[in-house]
Enzyme design. Structure first.
Site, PDB file in Angstrom:
ATOM      1  N   LYS A  97       5.405  -3.439  -0.887  1.00  0.00           N
ATOM      2  CA  LYS A  97       4.485  -4.385  -1.286  1.00  0.00           C
ATOM      3  C   LYS A  97       3.907  -4.707  -2.584  1.00  0.00           C
ATOM      4  O   LYS A  97       3.640  -5.742  -3.178  1.00  0.00           O
ATOM      5  CB  LYS A  97       3.203  -4.457  -0.265  1.00  0.00           C
ATOM      6  CG  LYS A  97       3.478  -4.611   1.048  1.00  0.00           C
ATOM      7  CD  LYS A  97       2.507  -4.213   2.035  1.00  0.00           C
ATOM      8  CE  LYS A  97       2.789  -4.300   3.486  1.00  0.00           C
ATOM      9  NZ  LYS A  97       1.796  -3.872   4.343  1.00  0.00           N
TER      10      LYS A  97
ATOM     11  N   VAL B  46       4.447   3.513   6.250  1.00  0.00           N
ATOM     12  CA  VAL B  46       4.526   4.216   7.445  1.00  0.00           C
ATOM     13  C   VAL B  46       5.888   5.195   7.524  1.00  0.00           C
ATOM     14  O   VAL B  46       6.074   5.715   8.341  1.00  0.00           O
ATOM     15  CB  VAL B  46       4.321   3.072   8.579  1.00  0.00           C
ATOM     16  CG1 VAL B  46       2.887   2.872   8.762  1.00  0.00           C
ATOM     17  CG2 VAL B  46       5.439   2.137   8.547  1.00  0.00           C
TER      18      VAL B  46
ATOM     19  N   TYR C 133      10.644 -10.169   4.690  1.00  0.00           N
ATOM     20  CA  TYR C 133       9.511  -9.064   4.734  1.00  0.00           C
ATOM     21  C   TYR C 133      10.224  -7.853   5.373  1.00  0.00           C
ATOM     22  O   TYR C 133       9.868  -6.693   4.875  1.00  0.00           O
ATOM     23  CB  TYR C 133       8.432  -9.633   5.543  1.00  0.00           C
ATOM     24  CG  TYR C 133       7.376  -8.554   5.635  1.00  0.00           C
ATOM     25  CD1 TYR C 133       6.488  -8.054   4.692  1.00  0.00           C
ATOM     26  CD2 TYR C 133       7.176  -7.978   6.945  1.00  0.00           C
ATOM     27  CE1 TYR C 133       5.597  -7.030   4.892  1.00  0.00           C
ATOM     28  CE2 TYR C 133       6.187  -6.958   7.360  1.00  0.00           C
ATOM     29  CZ  TYR C 133       5.404  -6.295   6.226  1.00  0.00           C
ATOM     30  OH  TYR C 133       4.569  -5.569   6.408  1.00  0.00           O
TER      31      TYR C 133
ATOM     32  N   TYR D 276      -5.229   0.723   2.846  1.00  0.00           N
ATOM     33  CA  TYR D 276      -5.916   0.074   4.122  1.00  0.00           C
ATOM     34  C   TYR D 276      -7.447   0.546   4.302  1.00  0.00           C
ATOM     35  O   TYR D 276      -8.159   0.546   3.118  1.00  0.00           O
ATOM     36  CB  TYR D 276      -5.081   0.209   5.465  1.00  0.00           C
ATOM     37  CG  TYR D 276      -3.939   0.174   5.060  1.00  0.00           C
ATOM     38  CD1 TYR D 276      -3.123  -0.978   4.770  1.00  0.00           C
ATOM     39  CD2 TYR D 276      -2.703   1.230   4.976  1.00  0.00           C
ATOM     40  CE1 TYR D 276      -1.582  -1.133   4.333  1.00  0.00           C
ATOM     41  CE2 TYR D 276      -1.372   1.359   4.918  1.00  0.00           C
ATOM     42  CZ  TYR D 276      -0.867   0.031   4.538  1.00  0.00           C
ATOM     43  OH  TYR D 276       0.504   0.035   4.010  1.00  0.00           O
TER      44      TYR D 276
ATOM     45  N   SER E 299       5.524   0.122   3.467  1.00  0.00           N
ATOM     46  CA  SER E 299       4.682  -0.870   2.725  1.00  0.00           C
ATOM     47  C   SER E 299       4.568  -0.770   1.115  1.00  0.00           C
ATOM     48  O   SER E 299       3.967  -1.318   0.498  1.00  0.00           O
ATOM     49  CB  SER E 299       3.177  -0.720   3.270  1.00  0.00           C
ATOM     50  OG  SER E 299       2.926  -1.279   4.517  1.00  0.00           O
TER      51      SER E 299
END
Ligand code: GLN
Length: 310
Positions: free
Chosen positions: A73, A264, A194, A246, A70
């Site tokens: 991103k 992760v 992605y 998050y 992530s």
């Protein structure tokens, strides 16, 4: 505790942190939902701190490649902001979600508009933007990342395939957004891109190098045609602070006090604007999907150096 000055001996601080983290051995679990990531040796640990002037301090497995997941991103968002500018915020919000990274609950009652670009739904919208806007998304995104790090970064197709083979939740998020009119391209094509972006592999050194420039807010940052203005760079930092972890973003701001982003794969990158960028990698994750040891390492760093953004 010592005061933060330009003369800070970050090398000594990293050594102290590595010693103190020994107590943390065995906490957390490597993610099992992506089969390839479940195979990673959980005992690896690396850290790299680079000052904005470019002085670098490293410890442990700082030159071993890992899956950035992530953290990618932030990099895809950098390109999307360059292309769509403020129009981007019609398709994705800038609010913390307070929910797990792959949660679908808010997406339905908020009409397919993800809370922010760092939860999976938001990053899938950003992937959709890049698939629409770039002529060769996979090649151009990779060239952008290589450009900002100055290193030979590559995708790991095996990790991407592994995630795709079990990506039921991301598929659900994508179809939910397609149904609500917030996904333009074919779901498979968007998810393929992605998964590939998430499979990028970097070392702690490369990660710190890639993100160092987000901390130099006085200078334009980017590569090729995708350059962030000063105001955009400041906003990226705001998003990392409020949404980078998050439903543990508040905790990270409280304990560490830096903008940052986790993945992760077990890495975290964080920065103290105008001072340094730090990356840490330890695969076992806590219940929120953030590196257990990585969170603790950064808490120790800002406590020992006495410097956070506050
Ligand atoms: N590729 C992972 C996923 O979509 C990224 C999650 C993460 O790093 N938090 O689930």
């Amino acid at each position: 505790m010592c005061m933060l000055t330009d003369m800070m001996d970050y090398g000594a601080v990293l050594c102290e942190i590595a010693v103190e983290l020994k107590e943390f051995e065995g906490k957390g679990k490597v993610p099992s939902y992506i089969p390839e990531l479940a195979k990673v040796d959980p005992n690896q640990f690396g850290m790299c701190l680079t000052t904005v002037e470019g002085t670098r301090y490293e410890i442990g497995d700082s030159q071993v490649k890992f899956s950035i997941q992530s953290i990618s991103k932030v990099l895809s968002l950098t390109i999307a902001i360059n292309i769509l500018r403020s129009d981007l915020w019609k398709r994705v919000g800038v609010e913390p979600s307070g929910n797990p990274f792959n949660s679908i609950v808010q997406l339905e009652y908020e009409n397919g508009i993800p809370r922010n670009p760092f939860i999976n739904a938001g990053a899938i919208v950003i992937a959709d933007v890049l698939v629409s806007q770039l002529k060769r998304p996979k090649e151009e995104f990779l060239a952008f990342v290589q450009g900002i790090t100055g290193s030979d970064i590559q995708y790991n197709e095996q990790v991407a395939q592994s995630e795709k083979s079990v990506g039921y939740m991301n598929t659900s998020l994508a179809y939910m957004m397609k149904e609500k009119g917030n996904l333009v391209n074919d779901v498979e094509e968007v998810l393929d891109f992605y998964y590939l972006q998430c499979s990028l592999e970097m070392t702690c050194v490369e990660l710190a190098e890639a993100f160092r420039n987000f901390g130099e807010t006085g200078k334009p940052f980017g590569h090729g045609e995708y350059i962030l203005t000063m105001s955009q760079a400041l906003r990226m930092n705001a998003l990392m602070l409020t949404c980078g972890f998050y439903d543990e973003s508040g905790e990270f701001a409280f304990e560490v006090g830096l903008p940052g982003k986790s993945g992760v794969g077990g890495a975290i990158v964080a920065l103290l604007p105008e001072r340094y960028c730090v990356s840490v990698w330890s695969p076992p994750l806590n219940k929120k999907g953030n590196s257990s040891k990585g969170m603790k390492a950064l808490e120790l760093l800002t406590t020992k150096t006495g410097g956070s953004i506050f």
